[in-house]
Design a protein around this motif. Structure first.
Motif, PDB file in Angstrom:
ATOM      1  N   GLU A   1       0.753  -0.858  -0.092  1.00 38.83           N
ATOM      2  CA  GLU A   1      -0.142   0.280  -0.270  1.00 38.83           C
ATOM      3  C   GLU A   1       1.315   1.383   0.257  1.00 38.83           C
ATOM      4  O   GLU A   1       0.736   2.203  -1.221  1.00 38.83           O
ATOM      5  N   ILE A   2       1.795   1.393   1.159  1.00 37.08           N
ATOM      6  CA  ILE A   2       2.674   2.549   0.403  1.00 37.08           C
ATOM      7  C   ILE A   2       3.697   2.844  -0.225  1.00 37.08           C
ATOM      8  O   ILE A   2       3.526   3.398  -1.445  1.00 37.08           O
ATOM      9  N   VAL A   3       4.276   1.567  -1.152  1.00 39.25           N
ATOM     10  CA  VAL A   3       4.169   1.412  -3.069  1.00 39.25           C
ATOM     11  C   VAL A   3       3.159   2.009  -3.557  1.00 39.25           C
ATOM     12  O   VAL A   3       3.571   2.832  -4.369  1.00 39.25           O
ATOM     13  N   ILE A   4       2.227   1.637  -3.679  1.00 43.75           N
ATOM     14  CA  ILE A   4       1.250   1.968  -4.712  1.00 43.75           C
ATOM     15  C   ILE A   4       0.570   3.664  -4.293  1.00 43.75           C
ATOM     16  O   ILE A   4       0.320   4.466  -4.771  1.00 43.75           O
ATOM     17  N   SER A   5       0.942   4.287  -2.914  1.00 46.09           N
ATOM     18  CA  SER A   5       0.255   5.192  -2.728  1.00 46.09           C
ATOM     19  C   SER A   5       1.596   6.413  -3.079  1.00 46.09           C
ATOM     20  O   SER A   5       0.776   7.255  -4.432  1.00 46.09           O
ATOM     21  N   ALA A   6       3.027   6.009  -3.272  1.00 51.25           N
ATOM     22  CA  ALA A   6       3.756   6.486  -3.759  1.00 51.25           C
ATOM     23  C   ALA A   6       3.751   6.482  -5.275  1.00 51.25           C
ATOM     24  O   ALA A   6       4.227   7.688  -6.058  1.00 51.25           O
ATOM     25  N   LEU A   7       3.687   5.953  -6.139  1.00 53.20           N
ATOM     26  CA  LEU A   7       3.096   5.577  -7.291  1.00 53.20           C
ATOM     27  C   LEU A   7       1.727   6.049  -8.070  1.00 53.20           C
ATOM     28  O   LEU A   7       2.015   5.353  -9.665  1.00 53.20           O
ATOM     29  N   ASP A   8       1.133   6.512  -7.241  1.00 55.07           N
ATOM     30  CA  ASP A   8      -0.189   6.670  -8.159  1.00 55.07           C
ATOM     31  C   ASP A   8       0.309   7.486  -8.775  1.00 55.07           C
ATOM     32  O   ASP A   8       0.017   8.693  -8.173  1.00 55.07           O
TER      33      ASP A   8
END
Length: 383
Positions: A133-140
């Motif tokens: 979820e951190i990755v998704i949030s950062a790269l959205d």
């Protein structure tokens, strides 16, 4: 021990009925309630595993949904088994049934430890989910323009995830920190991932536990089947299913000292044996495929998707050719993030129901054992 041969498609119970009928044709004018009950149990187990085998294609086997169906089937079998035991309590005090049921309960206690370890593994998957979820949030890219800060944040979460998904034996930190506090040693990444509260000891081994459940498991002797009026076959069947289900859980979910090299052999004259062995072979094939690529921490389909998609995304943004100004690169990042979003959504939807089913298995095993031992104790006191 040599396998007792029966003609194909006929259970030992029906063979026994035919022999008794020849001796006294008038003695079985009414259905043999116990025989019908035990035959029905064998048939129900077979039907459930035939259905599970039919649905176990390459895209479904070892998914959260498929293993959930396996646990549902186990719970139904366990409940039927509990009823059979309750209906024939006096028989459990006689030899050899007293020994057979005691052995089953000893194996079931080991299965409880497996359930505890699996629920710990489920918690570990939840930690991985948070990192995704951190990755998704950062790269959205739908929320903001990507910058160096977002890329750095995503890289750090991907590194934490990669370290967390190492096998225990592959990790430099071979002991789990048994508290919720973050490790203060030199490796903060491992400290973050491994800071879980585990309900099994550090020396606990899933492989040894499975070996304990299956130790000396053999087809009942014909004399034992006759002496128990077929109950010995019921206990053997339930023990075999218990072993197989715990083996699948250990195969799929991360836990300490995972090992799949447990000897399985179920005689084919049992109706359920063919689909169970077919499932065993399919899972071993999946294990071999995974071992060729990377030593994984679980064969769960969703874990495989996490490993694959996070590795591809990490390789992309770590590449020397990656540029935030390159439209092709940003488009590819978007595609990889979408794949991670899909698997994250699948985990969100499937993990909690799966966790509840593991808990239900635990409580059902406890209930069966407790009720049986209490009832047997009361019977013994009446004698």
């Amino acid at each position: 021990m040599p396998e007792t041969e029966y003609s194909f498609g006929r259970s030992f119970l029906s063979l026994r009925r035919d022999q008794a009928h020849l001796m006294d044709p008038t003695s079985f004018s009414e259905p043999m309630t116990m025989e019908v009950e035990l035959d029905s149990f064998q048939r129900q187990v077979a039907e459930k595993f035939i259905d599970l085998n039919a649905s176990a294609d390459e895209d479904e086997i070892l998914s959260l949904e498929w293993i959930g169906k396996l646990l549902d089937s186990f719970l139904c079998c366990q409940e039927d088994f509990r009823v059979i035991i309750f209906n024939h309590k006096p028989q459990l005090l006689k030899q050899p049934m007293d020994r057979l049921i005691e052995e089953y309960f000893e194996r079931s206690v080991k299965a409880l430890d497996v359930c505890n370890a699996i629920r710990d593994g489920i918690e570990q998957i939840r930690q991985w989910q948070k990192l995704i979820e951190i990755v998704i949030s950062a790269l959205d890219t739908n929320q903001r323009q990507l910058g160096e800060g977002e890329i750095h944040r995503a890289k750090k979460a991907l590194i934490d995830l990669a370290i967390g998904m190492l096998d225990e034996k592959d990790s430099s930190n071979t002991h789990r920190n048994r508290s919720f506090t973050r490790n203060k040693d030199h490796n903060q990444h491992i400290g973050y991932i491994r800071s879980l509260s585990w309900s099994v000891s550090r020396s606990w081994s899933a492989s040894r536990q499975l070996q304990g459940i299956g130790n000396n498991l053999a087809t009942p002797r014909a004399s034992d089947v006759m002496a128990t009026n077929g109950l010995a076959l019921t206990v053997y069947t339930m023990t075999s299913i218990l072993l197989f289900v715990t083996w699948v859980l250990v195969a799929a979910i991360p836990c300490q000292d995972r090992g799949l090299h447990v000897h399985f052999y179920f005689p084919r004259h049992f109706q359920w044996a063919v689909p169970v062995m077919s499932l065993h072979d399919k899972i071993m094939d999946e294990s071999k495929k995974r071992d060729k690529k990377k030593k994984g921490c679980g064969l769960l389909r969703e874990i495989n998707q996490i490993e694959r998609n996070s590795r591809m995304l990490s390789d992309l943004i770590d590449s020397d050719n990656f540029s935030l100004t390159d439209e092709k690169c940003t488009l590819e990042v978007k595609e990889r993030v979408q794949e991670l979003m899909n698997v994250c959504e699948a985990i969100k939807e499937g993990l909690d129901p799966f966790d509840r089913k593991v808990r239900d298995v635990f409580h059902q095993i406890v209930r069966t054992r407790t009720e049986a031992l209490d009832s047997l104790g009361k019977l013994q006191n009446q004698e």
